[in-house]
Scaffold this active site. Structure first.
Site, mmCIF file in Angstrom:
data_model
loop_
_atom_site.group_PDB
_atom_site.id
_atom_site.type_symbol
_atom_site.label_atom_id
_atom_site.label_comp_id
_atom_site.label_asym_id
_atom_site.label_seq_id
_atom_site.Cartn_x
_atom_site.Cartn_y
_atom_site.Cartn_z
ATOM 1 N N LYS A 27 -9.718 4.113 -1.184
ATOM 2 C CA LYS A 27 -9.154 2.954 -1.505
ATOM 3 C C LYS A 27 -8.015 2.612 -0.498
ATOM 4 C CE LYS A 27 -6.014 2.287 -5.013
ATOM 5 N NZ LYS A 27 -4.765 1.897 -4.477
ATOM 6 N N ASN A 28 -7.104 3.374 -0.299
ATOM 7 C CA ASN A 28 -6.000 3.359 0.447
ATOM 8 C C ASN A 28 -6.091 3.148 1.894
ATOM 9 O OD1 ASN A 28 -4.551 2.769 -1.779
ATOM 10 N ND2 ASN A 28 -3.431 4.899 -2.084
ATOM 11 N N ARG A 97 -0.693 -5.565 -4.773
ATOM 12 C CA ARG A 97 0.528 -5.298 -3.915
ATOM 13 C C ARG A 97 0.142 -5.059 -2.226
ATOM 14 N NH1 ARG A 97 5.684 -3.797 -3.449
ATOM 15 N NH2 ARG A 97 5.015 -2.605 -1.497
ATOM 16 N N CYS A 121 6.448 -3.059 -9.448
ATOM 17 C CA CYS A 121 5.148 -2.477 -10.412
ATOM 18 C C CYS A 121 5.604 -1.572 -11.331
ATOM 19 C CB CYS A 121 3.986 -2.281 -9.372
ATOM 20 S SG CYS A 121 4.379 -0.823 -8.583
ATOM 21 N N ARG A 126 9.422 -1.560 -5.692
ATOM 22 C CA ARG A 126 8.635 -1.006 -4.282
ATOM 23 C C ARG A 126 9.001 -2.155 -3.315
ATOM 24 N NH1 ARG A 126 3.256 0.418 -5.914
ATOM 25 N NH2 ARG A 126 2.705 0.997 -3.727
ATOM 26 N N PRO A 127 10.485 -1.621 -2.509
ATOM 27 C CA PRO A 127 11.052 -2.414 -1.600
ATOM 28 C C PRO A 127 10.173 -2.351 -0.380
ATOM 29 C CG PRO A 127 12.132 -0.327 -1.865
ATOM 30 C CD PRO A 127 11.050 -0.164 -2.901
ATOM 31 N N ILE A 128 10.360 -3.458 0.526
ATOM 32 C CA ILE A 128 9.758 -3.495 1.648
ATOM 33 C C ILE A 128 10.471 -3.644 3.038
ATOM 34 C CG2 ILE A 128 7.265 -4.414 0.867
ATOM 35 C CD1 ILE A 128 8.278 -6.992 2.209
ATOM 36 N N ASP A 129 11.794 -3.238 2.626
ATOM 37 C CA ASP A 129 12.794 -3.185 3.781
ATOM 38 C C ASP A 129 12.422 -2.656 5.151
ATOM 39 O OD1 ASP A 129 12.991 -0.996 1.819
ATOM 40 O OD2 ASP A 129 14.658 -0.576 3.194
ATOM 41 N N ASP A 314 0.243 10.514 -5.757
ATOM 42 C CA ASP A 314 -0.892 9.856 -6.457
ATOM 43 C C ASP A 314 -1.739 10.910 -7.136
ATOM 44 O OD1 ASP A 314 -0.407 7.590 -5.585
ATOM 45 O OD2 ASP A 314 -1.882 7.413 -3.740
ATOM 46 N N ILE A 336 8.739 10.686 -4.580
ATOM 47 C CA ILE A 336 8.402 9.650 -3.807
ATOM 48 C C ILE A 336 8.697 8.413 -4.712
ATOM 49 C CG2 ILE A 336 6.524 8.333 -2.465
ATOM 50 C CD1 ILE A 336 7.085 10.959 -1.320
ATOM 51 N N ARG A 406 -9.464 -0.879 -10.604
ATOM 52 C CA ARG A 406 -8.995 -1.069 -9.532
ATOM 53 C C ARG A 406 -9.174 -0.072 -8.365
ATOM 54 N NH1 ARG A 406 -3.146 -0.894 -9.664
ATOM 55 N NH2 ARG A 406 -3.643 -0.724 -7.424
HETATM 56 C C1 EPZ Z 1 1.159 3.979 -0.618
HETATM 57 O O1 EPZ Z 1 1.921 2.786 -1.201
HETATM 58 C C2 EPZ Z 1 -0.079 3.816 -1.649
HETATM 59 N N1 EPZ Z 1 -0.598 2.368 -1.527
HETATM 60 C C3 EPZ Z 1 0.289 4.406 -2.794
HETATM 61 O O2 EPZ Z 1 -0.836 4.428 -3.618
HETATM 62 C C4 EPZ Z 1 1.168 5.805 -2.781
HETATM 63 O O3 EPZ Z 1 1.430 6.081 -4.106
HETATM 64 C C5 EPZ Z 1 2.152 5.489 -1.620
HETATM 65 O O4 EPZ Z 1 1.729 5.105 -0.480
HETATM 66 C C6 EPZ Z 1 2.798 7.095 -1.339
HETATM 67 O O5 EPZ Z 1 1.742 7.813 -0.816
HETATM 68 C C7 EPZ Z 1 -1.391 2.100 -0.725
HETATM 69 O O6 EPZ Z 1 -1.904 2.885 0.359
HETATM 70 C C8 EPZ Z 1 -2.085 0.533 -0.891
HETATM 71 P P1 EPZ Z 1 5.317 3.877 0.763
HETATM 72 P P2 EPZ Z 1 3.113 2.303 -0.326
HETATM 73 O O7 EPZ Z 1 5.667 2.906 1.532
HETATM 74 O O8 EPZ Z 1 2.781 2.228 1.182
HETATM 75 C C9 EPZ Z 1 9.908 3.764 -0.354
HETATM 76 C C10 EPZ Z 1 -2.036 4.257 -5.586
HETATM 77 O O9 EPZ Z 1 -2.259 4.684 -7.113
HETATM 78 N N2 EPZ Z 1 9.910 2.451 0.608
HETATM 79 O O10 EPZ Z 1 4.764 4.954 1.372
HETATM 80 O O11 EPZ Z 1 3.990 1.221 -0.916
HETATM 81 C C11 EPZ Z 1 9.145 3.576 -1.485
HETATM 82 O O12 EPZ Z 1 9.829 2.777 -2.572
HETATM 83 C C12 EPZ Z 1 -0.917 4.044 -5.092
HETATM 84 O O13 EPZ Z 1 -3.131 4.133 -5.064
HETATM 85 C C13 EPZ Z 1 11.246 1.951 0.915
HETATM 86 O O14 EPZ Z 1 12.320 2.425 0.275
HETATM 87 O O15 EPZ Z 1 4.090 3.731 -0.476
HETATM 88 C C14 EPZ Z 1 8.640 4.793 -1.964
HETATM 89 O O16 EPZ Z 1 9.819 5.716 -2.395
HETATM 90 C C15 EPZ Z 1 0.224 3.419 -5.898
HETATM 91 N N3 EPZ Z 1 11.274 0.994 1.525
HETATM 92 C C16 EPZ Z 1 8.589 5.438 -0.549
HETATM 93 O O17 EPZ Z 1 9.157 4.675 0.449
HETATM 94 C C17 EPZ Z 1 10.099 0.304 2.342
HETATM 95 O O18 EPZ Z 1 10.054 -0.561 2.746
HETATM 96 C C18 EPZ Z 1 7.169 5.725 -0.028
HETATM 97 O O19 EPZ Z 1 6.558 4.444 -0.253
HETATM 98 C C19 EPZ Z 1 8.729 0.854 1.875
HETATM 99 C C20 EPZ Z 1 8.785 2.049 1.102
#
Ligand code: EPZ
Length: 439
Positions: A27-28, A97, A121, A126-129, A314, A336, A406
């Site tokens: 999926k991811n 998301r 969620c 889930r910040p995107i900064d 995950d 994480i 999902r």
């Molecule tokens: C991906 O989410 C996956 N989703 C998640 O899968 C997975 O848990 C996660 O990576 C970690 O492996 C998809 O691929 C669609 P990150 P993502 O950005 O990319 C922080 C599932 O069940 N962060 O790697 O959103 C964040 O809060 C799911 O399939 C910031 O601070 O995760 C986290 O603590 C849920 N600022 C860490 O980084 C940002 O701009 C890692 O998050 C982005 C992230």
């Protein structure tokens, strides 16, 4: 969809699992790869696509943006994004998301994008900064206004960009910046890039479209922007999280459960922990592992989640279920998403003994779990409850299984085929006195 929303899963615990269970596409990886089809006006054929509601959402969004989208067989999709819009509105992207990863391809191809800001969620904020920092690093103008993100990439150019944050690298952040950079003039170097196999898969797909990327799989990705990308035919890698969930199912209830179509190379951290716990496990080939429930009690293990190649967040909930029936004390630390423990209150209802202390779950293994009605909250928490149901005494009812749909391709059918007693039925057929939602 409405029907699925109203379904529940019923599991009779205590039935051994034996035979072969195949893993679907990831999926991811599929989600950003679907988004990446927007980078070309030519046709992309994607194979080994899992059958999931998240994929259907993504297909719907691409169609709304103007792409021609066709599912040519259950696992193959053909996408042609000839004329597309740069605007992804709230009512479309709020469902998922992962639609955040449309930003990079839209800004890369159209030099502008306008996308609704994703919400939080249940697994926490889930910040995107870091995504936005990456886009700004490419020289884009980035504005957040009235719940929308506006990207202006007219003057974007390659640059060095550092994408590490307090929890390490970012998976979709790396994917997003990468997808913008492949069509941005000049050389972009992403430092602290995510090394997850799903990011590697995206890189390979982009290379097959004509992108120039070096350092694939490493924390330093060097991208040389090109003017145009072509179409591709690409096969998506196996889902390591689905595979890991089945390996844990085998450790809990396997008589001899063989998980196939996986990539052993992606399961290092989990295999290590299963072996440490004493789970009988045989690697048959690069793509097949046989696992059984040990005749001896397992040993407790401590697990800490980390970015790849560390133990995946995950698979944390599912591992916690295994530890909840393993004698002794296991400590599960979530690095994480430090609040990702929604499975815990539901496992407690089934007789588990787990205390949460900050980002740690202290799991005291119990001799048994007992079936109960439980509520799925997010995807992996739902999977943890299904695993618990497989070994619990009596009947477990898992409500709100749309979370499961999902991200797990026909999990009930797959488990039933190896001996689990599990079925899906409309919520209205569940005995009223057991349904916490029928108040
Ligand atoms: C991906 O989410 C996956 N989703 C998640 O899968 C997975 O848990 C996660 O990576 C970690 O492996 C998809 O691929 C669609 P990150 P993502 O950005 O990319 C922080 C599932 O069940 N962060 O790697 O959103 C964040 O809060 C799911 O399939 C910031 O601070 O995760 C986290 O603590 C849920 N600022 C860490 O980084 C940002 O701009 C890692 O998050 C982005 C992230």
């Amino acid at each position: 969809l409405l029907r699925q929303l109203m379904d529940v899963m019923r599991i009779e615990g205590g039935n051994p699992l034996s035979g072969t269970i195949p893993v679907s596409g990831a999926k991811n990886a599929a989600l950003p790869i679907f988004a990446a089809t927007l980078l070309s006006e030519e046709t992309c054929v994607l194979k080994n696509v899992p059958n999931l509601s998240d994929i259907r959402f993504m297909a719907e969004i691409l169609e709304h943006l103007g792409a021609e989208v066709e599912q040519t067989d259950p696992t193959t999709w053909k996408i042609t994004a000839r004329n597309i819009s740069h605007r992804a509105p709230y009512d479309l992207v709020r469902k998922m998301r992962a639609s955040v990863c449309l930003m990079g391809p839209l800004a890369g191809r159209l030099k502008k994008a306008e996308i609704s800001m994703p919400g939080g969620c249940v697994i926490g904020p889930r910040p995107i900064d870091m995504h936005l920092k990456g886009f700004a690093g490419l020289g884009m103008k980035v504005k957040v206004d009235k719940g929308y993100i506006f990207l202006d990439a007219e003057h974007a150019c390659g640059n060095p960009i550092f994408l590490g944050g307090r929890h390490g690298s970012t998976v979709t952040g790396t994917a997003n910046v990468l997808m913008a950079a492949v069509l941005t003039p000049g050389k972009t170097v992403i430092e602290c890039a995510a090394c997850e196999p799903e990011v590697v898969d995206l890189c390979k797909m982009l290379v097959s479209m004509g992108a120039q990327i070096e350092g694939i799989g490493s924390p330093t990705l060097a991208i040389r922007g090109v003017d145009k990308l072509g179409g591709c035919t690409y096969t998506i890698l196996p889902d390591r999280i689905e595979a890991g969930t089945f390996l844990i199912a085998g450790a809990m209830a396997g008589e001899k459960l063989t998980v196939t179509n996986l990539r052993v190379a992606d399961q290092g951290a989990l295999i290590d922990k299963l072996k440490e716990a004493g789970v009988p496990l045989t690697i048959n080939s690069e793509s097949s592992i046989t696992v059984s429930k040990s005749s001896e009690p397992l040993k407790p293990v401590d697990v800490v989640t980390h970015p790849h190649p560390g133990f995946p967040t995950d698979i944390q909930a599912q591992m916690s279920t295994l530890m909840s029936v393993t004698p002794g004390i296991s400590i599960v630390t979530e690095k994480i998403f430090p609040n990702r423990f929604m499975h815990v209150p539901e496992l407690l209802r089934m007789g588990a003994d787990i205390a949460i202390e900050g980002p740690n779950a202290i799991v005291k293994g119990q001799p048994k779990l007992s079936g109960a009605p439980v509520m799925a909250s997010d995807l992996r928490a739902s999977a943890a409850l299904i695993l618990a149901g497989l070994v619990a005494e009596g009947t477990t009812w898992v409500l709100r299984i749309y979370h499961l749909d999902r991200g797990y391709d026909k999990i009930d059918e797959k488990l039933r085929a190896v001996g689990a007693v599990i079925d899906r039925l409309p919520e209205k057929d569940m005995p009223k006195d057991l349904n916490p939602e029928s108040a």
